[in-house]
Scaffold this motif. Structure first.
Motif, PDB file in Angstrom:
ATOM      1  N   VAL A   1       1.128  -1.291  -0.061  1.00 46.84           N
ATOM      2  CA  VAL A   1      -0.290   0.406   0.046  1.00 46.84           C
ATOM      3  C   VAL A   1       1.455   1.383  -0.133  1.00 46.84           C
ATOM      4  O   VAL A   1       1.184   1.437  -1.210  1.00 46.84           O
ATOM      5  CB  VAL A   1      -1.562  -0.181   1.255  1.00 46.84           C
ATOM      6  N   TYR A   2       2.076   1.650   0.945  1.00 43.24           N
ATOM      7  CA  TYR A   2       2.905   2.441   0.351  1.00 43.24           C
ATOM      8  C   TYR A   2       3.475   2.787  -0.232  1.00 43.24           C
ATOM      9  O   TYR A   2       3.548   4.013  -0.564  1.00 43.24           O
ATOM     10  CB  TYR A   2       3.435   2.438   2.198  1.00 43.24           C
ATOM     11  N   ARG A   3       3.894   1.694  -1.110  1.00 42.14           N
ATOM     12  CA  ARG A   3       4.333   1.421  -1.906  1.00 42.14           C
ATOM     13  C   ARG A   3       3.882   2.466  -3.232  1.00 42.14           C
ATOM     14  O   ARG A   3       4.212   3.256  -3.385  1.00 42.14           O
ATOM     15  CB  ARG A   3       4.564   0.332  -2.170  1.00 42.14           C
ATOM     16  N   VAL A   4       2.375   1.948  -3.054  1.00 45.44           N
ATOM     17  CA  VAL A   4       1.729   2.596  -3.922  1.00 45.44           C
ATOM     18  C   VAL A   4       1.373   3.981  -4.130  1.00 45.44           C
ATOM     19  O   VAL A   4       2.194   4.882  -4.790  1.00 45.44           O
ATOM     20  CB  VAL A   4       0.406   1.335  -4.636  1.00 45.44           C
ATOM     21  N   ARG A   6       2.775   6.318  -2.118  1.00 46.23           N
ATOM     22  CA  ARG A   6       3.937   7.180  -2.618  1.00 46.23           C
ATOM     23  C   ARG A   6       4.512   7.798  -4.029  1.00 46.23           C
ATOM     24  O   ARG A   6       5.305   8.229  -4.193  1.00 46.23           O
ATOM     25  CB  ARG A   6       5.362   6.314  -1.968  1.00 46.23           C
ATOM     26  N   MET A   7       3.512   6.473  -4.881  1.00 43.98           N
ATOM     27  CA  MET A   7       4.137   6.987  -6.264  1.00 43.98           C
ATOM     28  C   MET A   7       3.110   8.205  -7.112  1.00 43.98           C
ATOM     29  O   MET A   7       2.818   8.500  -8.291  1.00 43.98           O
ATOM     30  CB  MET A   7       3.896   5.285  -7.185  1.00 43.98           C
ATOM     31  N   ILE A   8       2.245   8.504  -5.906  1.00 41.43           N
ATOM     32  CA  ILE A   8       1.105   9.016  -6.704  1.00 41.43           C
ATOM     33  C   ILE A   8       1.666  10.382  -6.575  1.00 41.43           C
ATOM     34  O   ILE A   8       2.187  11.021  -5.461  1.00 41.43           O
ATOM     35  CB  ILE A   8      -0.115   9.272  -5.256  1.00 41.43           C
ATOM     36  N   PRO A   9       1.894  11.164  -7.331  1.00 40.29           N
ATOM     37  CA  PRO A   9       2.568  12.285  -8.161  1.00 40.29           C
ATOM     38  C   PRO A   9       2.083  13.060  -7.429  1.00 40.29           C
ATOM     39  O   PRO A   9       0.979  13.614  -6.719  1.00 40.29           O
ATOM     40  CB  PRO A   9       2.337  12.278  -9.700  1.00 40.29           C
ATOM     41  N   GLU A  10       2.812  14.285  -7.319  1.00 39.46           N
ATOM     42  CA  GLU A  10       2.353  15.553  -6.476  1.00 39.46           C
ATOM     43  C   GLU A  10       1.299  16.082  -6.594  1.00 39.46           C
ATOM     44  O   GLU A  10       0.870  15.839  -8.523  1.00 39.46           O
ATOM     45  CB  GLU A  10       3.476  16.697  -6.211  1.00 39.46           C
ATOM     46  N   ALA A  11       0.331  16.826  -6.218  1.00 39.04           N
ATOM     47  CA  ALA A  11      -1.236  17.631  -6.458  1.00 39.04           C
ATOM     48  C   ALA A  11      -2.234  16.478  -7.339  1.00 39.04           C
ATOM     49  O   ALA A  11      -2.336  16.856  -7.925  1.00 39.04           O
ATOM     50  CB  ALA A  11      -0.861  18.421  -7.532  1.00 39.04           C
ATOM     51  N   ARG A  12      -2.329  15.477  -7.411  1.00 42.33           N
ATOM     52  CA  ARG A  12      -2.517  14.418  -8.452  1.00 42.33           C
ATOM     53  C   ARG A  12      -3.399  13.713  -6.710  1.00 42.33           C
ATOM     54  O   ARG A  12      -3.070  13.369  -5.547  1.00 42.33           O
ATOM     55  CB  ARG A  12      -2.224  13.767  -8.668  1.00 42.33           C
ATOM     56  N   VAL A  13      -4.416  13.480  -7.058  1.00 43.58           N
ATOM     57  CA  VAL A  13      -5.533  12.874  -5.888  1.00 43.58           C
ATOM     58  C   VAL A  13      -6.038  11.011  -6.548  1.00 43.58           C
ATOM     59  O   VAL A  13      -5.971  10.785  -7.618  1.00 43.58           O
ATOM     60  CB  VAL A  13      -6.525  13.201  -5.604  1.00 43.58           C
ATOM     61  N   THR A  14      -6.183  10.011  -6.087  1.00 40.21           N
ATOM     62  CA  THR A  14      -6.912   8.949  -6.357  1.00 40.21           C
ATOM     63  C   THR A  14      -7.477   8.453  -5.194  1.00 40.21           C
ATOM     64  O   THR A  14      -8.194   9.202  -4.118  1.00 40.21           O
ATOM     65  CB  THR A  14      -5.810   7.712  -6.701  1.00 40.21           C
TER      66      THR A  14
END
Length: 125
Positions: A1-4, A6-14
DNA sequence: ATATTGACTCCCA
DNA sequence: ATGGGAGCCAATA
């Protein structure tokens, strides 16, 4: 979970559900949240970039949702306020929903991708 | 072991 | 767009 997360780009949301998919557990959306709440107090993981599939920040203890809202705005993510005082983000503008295949599994340390740019945006549909 | 809860999501009216 | 119900899986009591 943390790994994924962490790859969320800045200023992006999922969304929790999407993170669950990315890690290969499409039914563990709730556990994604449980995991994030675990790291939120210690930081190190952009937990703020994960919200409900509707773009709404999940309600939790008073002040909690606001904390996430603040964190998002801090990195340039516009947060809207609903009539119920709910915080909502615009997936069309900052949504980050890459295909699970795009996500490398068990990525070993040392190797890394460059210029992974996701231009696709949800919503459009 | 059963019942309840939780940073969720999809379906139906 | 809104609101109610079911499904989901692990942790807790």
């Amino acid at each position: 979970v943390y790994r994924v997360v962490r790859m969320i780009p800045e200023a992006r949301v999922t969304s929790y559900g999407h993170v669950a998919k990315l890690i290969g557990m499409p039914r563990h959306a709730r556990h994604v949240g449980q995991a994030l709440k675990f790291v939120s107090p210690v930081a190190g993981v952009p937990w703020q970039r994960v919200v409900q599939s509707t773009g709404t920040i999940a309600r939790r203890e008073p002040g909690g949702a606001e904390r996430q809202r603040r964190a998002l705005e801090a990195e340039g993510v516009p947060v809207r306020v609903g009539r119920s005082g709910e915080f909502v983000v615009d997936f069309s503008a900052c949504g980050w929903f890459p295909d699970p295949d795009e996500i490398p599994h068990e990525q070993e340390e040392g190797e890394r991708r460059e210029g992974e740019g996701g231009a696709e945006v949800a919503g459009g549909g």
